[in-house]
Write an enzyme that holds these catalytic residues in place. Sequence first.
Site, mmCIF file in Angstrom:
data_model
loop_
_atom_site.group_PDB
_atom_site.id
_atom_site.type_symbol
_atom_site.label_atom_id
_atom_site.label_comp_id
_atom_site.label_asym_id
_atom_site.label_seq_id
_atom_site.Cartn_x
_atom_site.Cartn_y
_atom_site.Cartn_z
ATOM 1 C CE LYS A 1 -4.026 -2.079 2.256
ATOM 2 N NZ LYS A 1 -5.091 -2.078 3.901
ATOM 3 C CE1 TYR B 1 -9.794 -2.256 -0.324
ATOM 4 C CE2 TYR B 1 -8.721 -0.768 -0.905
ATOM 5 C CZ TYR B 1 -8.568 -1.886 -0.725
ATOM 6 O OH TYR B 1 -7.328 -2.117 0.659
ATOM 7 C CG ASN C 1 -3.648 -1.952 6.472
ATOM 8 O OD1 ASN C 1 -3.896 -2.220 5.745
ATOM 9 N ND2 ASN C 1 -4.665 -2.817 7.393
ATOM 10 C CG HIS D 1 -5.739 -6.823 0.030
ATOM 11 N ND1 HIS D 1 -6.805 -6.037 0.234
ATOM 12 C CD2 HIS D 1 -5.949 -6.677 -1.236
ATOM 13 C CE1 HIS D 1 -7.694 -6.668 -0.431
ATOM 14 N NE2 HIS D 1 -7.186 -7.290 -1.135
ATOM 15 C CD GLU E 1 -9.365 -9.230 -3.789
ATOM 16 O OE1 GLU E 1 -7.649 -9.409 -3.359
ATOM 17 O OE2 GLU E 1 -9.752 -8.977 -3.069
#
Length: 140
Positions: free
Chosen positions: A11, A51, A114, A117, A128
Amino acid sequence: MAVTRTFSIIKPDATRRNITGAVTKMLEEAGLRVVASKRIHMSREQAEGFYAVHKERPFFGELVDFMISGPVVVQVLEGEEAMQRNRDIMGATNPKDAAAGTIRGELAESIEANTVHGSDSDENAAIEIAYFFKPEEIVG
Ligand code: UDP
């Protein structure tokens, strides 16, 4: 155990801190092989589509803003039980709850920023992977 594939994103908090190598090292040491990888800067439409499952959640807008705040590295990971193996090395969503030795436990900044993913099922992994990669971009 079956060799399977899963999908990962390193990320924007990690690209900003220049720790994509450190993250990838932890993935590799956990038994995962990077069989596709590219650095991209997602458009808002791309992030919202990715998302979409979270669009009713209160954090959706901020999550999309965060995911387009800088470049990311999208990856296909291969290994024995790759989805679960990746979830295990990622650690809990909130770094406060993530075990020592996990990516989020060692490197994540906050519940939003965080660091990684990872797909949460084999079915979602396939969806995905196809969202970001053409079959010929994956070299096992
Ligand atoms: N997230 C957030 N606030 C929350 C919960 C989640 O910003 O209260 C973000 C966080 O970046 C997380 C992502 O939304 O990684 C997807 O949430 P999910 O519950 O699917 O967690 P994950 O599968 O990433 O552990």
